[in-house]
Design a protein around this motif. Structure first.
Motif, PDB file in Angstrom:
ATOM      1  N   ILE A 134       0.839  -1.205   0.000  1.00 20.89           N
ATOM      2  CA  ILE A 134       0.000   0.000   0.000  1.00 20.89           C
ATOM      3  C   ILE A 134       0.868   1.247   0.000  1.00 20.89           C
ATOM      4  O   ILE A 134       0.610   2.212  -0.734  1.00 20.89           O
ATOM      5  CB  ILE A 134      -0.954  -0.017   1.203  1.00 20.89           C
ATOM      6  N   ASP A 135       1.917   1.232   0.812  1.00 21.14           N
ATOM      7  CA  ASP A 135       2.812   2.388   0.887  1.00 21.14           C
ATOM      8  C   ASP A 135       3.452   2.677  -0.465  1.00 21.14           C
ATOM      9  O   ASP A 135       3.659   3.832  -0.837  1.00 21.14           O
ATOM     10  CB  ASP A 135       3.883   2.125   1.938  1.00 21.14           C
ATOM     11  N   GLU A 138       2.141   5.188  -3.449  1.00 28.46           N
ATOM     12  CA  GLU A 138       2.454   6.609  -3.561  1.00 28.46           C
ATOM     13  C   GLU A 138       3.421   6.881  -4.700  1.00 28.46           C
ATOM     14  O   GLU A 138       3.538   8.020  -5.175  1.00 28.46           O
ATOM     15  CB  GLU A 138       3.066   7.114  -2.240  1.00 28.46           C
ATOM     16  N   CYS A 195      -2.740  -4.053  -5.530  1.00 26.08           N
ATOM     17  CA  CYS A 195      -1.527  -3.231  -5.406  1.00 26.08           C
ATOM     18  C   CYS A 195      -0.457  -3.690  -6.397  1.00 26.08           C
ATOM     19  O   CYS A 195       0.187  -2.869  -7.057  1.00 26.08           O
ATOM     20  CB  CYS A 195      -0.966  -3.316  -3.983  1.00 26.08           C
ATOM     21  N   ASP A 266      -4.927   5.653  -6.485  1.00 28.15           N
ATOM     22  CA  ASP A 266      -5.614   6.601  -5.598  1.00 28.15           C
ATOM     23  C   ASP A 266      -6.811   5.933  -4.916  1.00 28.15           C
ATOM     24  O   ASP A 266      -7.064   6.141  -3.717  1.00 28.15           O
ATOM     25  CB  ASP A 266      -6.088   7.820  -6.390  1.00 28.15           C
ATOM     26  N   LEU A 269      -5.570   3.605  -2.160  1.00 26.63           N
ATOM     27  CA  LEU A 269      -5.134   4.355  -0.976  1.00 26.63           C
ATOM     28  C   LEU A 269      -6.338   4.800  -0.147  1.00 26.63           C
ATOM     29  O   LEU A 269      -6.307   4.757   1.090  1.00 26.63           O
ATOM     30  CB  LEU A 269      -4.296   5.562  -1.394  1.00 26.63           C
ATOM     31  N   ASP A 273      -7.368   3.567   3.677  1.00 26.60           N
ATOM     32  CA  ASP A 273      -7.736   4.452   4.788  1.00 26.60           C
ATOM     33  C   ASP A 273      -9.057   4.012   5.410  1.00 26.60           C
ATOM     34  O   ASP A 273      -9.208   3.977   6.635  1.00 26.60           O
ATOM     35  CB  ASP A 273      -7.858   5.898   4.288  1.00 26.60           C
ATOM     36  N   SER A 278      -3.732   1.859   6.248  1.00 25.86           N
ATOM     37  CA  SER A 278      -2.631   2.751   5.882  1.00 25.86           C
ATOM     38  C   SER A 278      -1.921   3.210   7.142  1.00 25.86           C
ATOM     39  O   SER A 278      -2.513   3.328   8.211  1.00 25.86           O
ATOM     40  CB  SER A 278      -3.153   3.961   5.098  1.00 25.86           C
TER      41      SER A 278
END
Length: 428
Positions: A134-135, A138, A195, A266, A269, A273, A278
């Motif tokens: 997930i990180d 970005e 992902c 997006d 992400l 959340d 996250s």
């Protein structure tokens, strides 16, 4: 001298190549002899070991505890390598077996034990694979707007915008209970596959079935749980394939169309959340945090009540504390999340990196999430306890309040004077 240096570099490169060839032969025989275990293909394990050798600048020739620790730290800091930690640790374990069995590395028994224990600890701790994946979202690169529009137009009729894409994903997961073991497992499996579909370079060479195995292993899923979660996962992924959100390549790997990847990143992400997956700041943009900063041990009590943006960094909180407490900001300071042990906890210290976090890279909302969450702030022998009292709704664009501000203070200064001292931080 330059020629000698080049010769030395070529010699070291040749030695590493020879070592990798020897490892490849040893590994091939080992995998053939241990059929009950799942292993990477020999070529893949050799390639990963080559990456680790490059990462260590050749220091892995002597795989001591300190060398292995430095390599694992470097892997964790690399957004492309960190999701591959389970495979990398497995490769290091095999390499250590190889080095000891072949006599290539022959230290004292205690040194060998220390290296094995370090790798065992790395396995026990787990890599947080899904969080790493997930990180890494970005870092998904943007695409030209025309390509993004074309990719969306190629999807099912009801999915023609990023908002539609989010709604489609939310709908696909809507019947799952994220608080239950099966629902949580299915959500983690689907998000993990997506992902990698968005960033195929994260786990290169692995089919979707192998990616799912990694996610299941990292989650500690049991056989009965997988028996229930697998068909649900397959149904959701098949629906996404039907809508064109995912396609299957020749290697049996699900991938997202290139033009769709930034929008899907997006969406993922946002879903992370929603499901609390996250690691960043969970507060929506514009959220204001109301907190009390109390000087520990003061009599009469010295305190300030501050309002500050959730997305402001710890550096801004540091300045707000210095100004409202009317301190000179001439000594080192430290934030810590371990209020009992002070500076031995996770911390941010002025003057450079330490074993914790860097304050300019950490948003206040990452650490103060729920009412009662607290931070310690140490300065020149004094300690301030910063406690979150209230999380307010995001500010509206029509009537934004300039922050930070002081809305309460102890009697020796009063709120109005303390707030006036914050004026320099509101000139932006």
């Amino acid at each position: 001298m330059a020629d000698k240096g080049n010769d030395r570099g070529r010699s070291q490169g040749a030695a590493t190549t020879a070592l990798l060839i020897r490892f490849d032969r040893w590994y091939t025989k080992h995998v053939g002899a241990v059929a009950e275990h799942d292993h990477l293909a020999a070529e893949e394990s050799k390639a990963l070991l080559g990456e680790l050798f490059q990462l260590s600048s050749g220091a892995l020739r002597t795989p001591t505890e300190s060398v292995l620790g430095a390599v694992l730290d470097a892997v964790e800091a690399d957004p492309e390598l960190s999701p591959m930690t389970p495979h990398l640790v497995d490769t290091l374990e095999h390499y250590l077996d190889f080095a000891v069995e072949t006599g290539m590395w022959a230290p004292a028994e205690s040194e060998i034990d220390a290296s094995y224990e370090l790798l065992a600890d790395a396995v026990d701790e787990g890599s947080g694979l899904l969080l790493d994946l997930i990180d890494a979202l970005e870092l998904v690169p943007d695409v030209p707007s025309a390509s993004a529009r074309q990719a969306l137009e190629a999807l099912a009729p009801l999915v023609r915008s990023e908002e539609d894409l989010l709604a489609r994903m939310q709908g696909a997961l809507a019947d799952l209970d994220p608080a239950g073991p099966i629902g949580a497992l299915v959500i983690e499996r689907v998000l993990g596959v997506l992902c990698v579909a968005v960033s195929p370079e994260l786990l290169p060479g692995l089919a979707t079935a192998q990616i799912l195995e990694l996610l299941d292993e990292d989650a500690g899923a049991s056989v009965p749980e997988l028996a229930l979660a697998s068909p649900l996962t397959d149904t959701i992924l098949a629906g996404l394939v039907q809508d064109g959100i995912l396609t299957s390549d020749a290697a049996g790997r699900l991938v997202a169309p290139v033009g769709l990847r930034p929008a899907l990143a997006d969406v993922l992400l946002e879903l992370a959340d929603e499901f609390g997956l996250s690691e960043g700041n969970p507060h929506p943009e514009g959220t204001v945090l109301e907190m009390t900063a109390a000087l520990e041990g003061s009599d009469p009590a010295v305190w300030r009540r501050l309002e500050i943006d959730a997305d402001a960094d710890l550096g801004e909180l540091h300045l707000a504390l210095q100004l409202t407490l009317d301190w000179a900001n001439t000594e080192e300071h430290r934030f810590t999340t371990d209020l009992e042990q002070g500076s031995s906890g996770a911390s941010a210290e002025a003057g450079g990196p330490d074993d914790g976090f860097e304050e300019d890279d950490v948003e206040i909302g990452e650490l103060l999430v729920e009412d009662g969450d607290a931070l310690g702030y140490d300065y020149d022998g004094a300690r301030v306890i910063v406690t979150l009292e209230r999380v307010t709704e995001p500010q509206t664009a029509a009537a934004p309040v300039k922050l930070p501000r002081c809305v309460g203070a102890s009697a020796e200064i009063g709120a109005e004077e303390a707030d006036r001292l914050l004026a320099p931080l509101r000139v932006r």
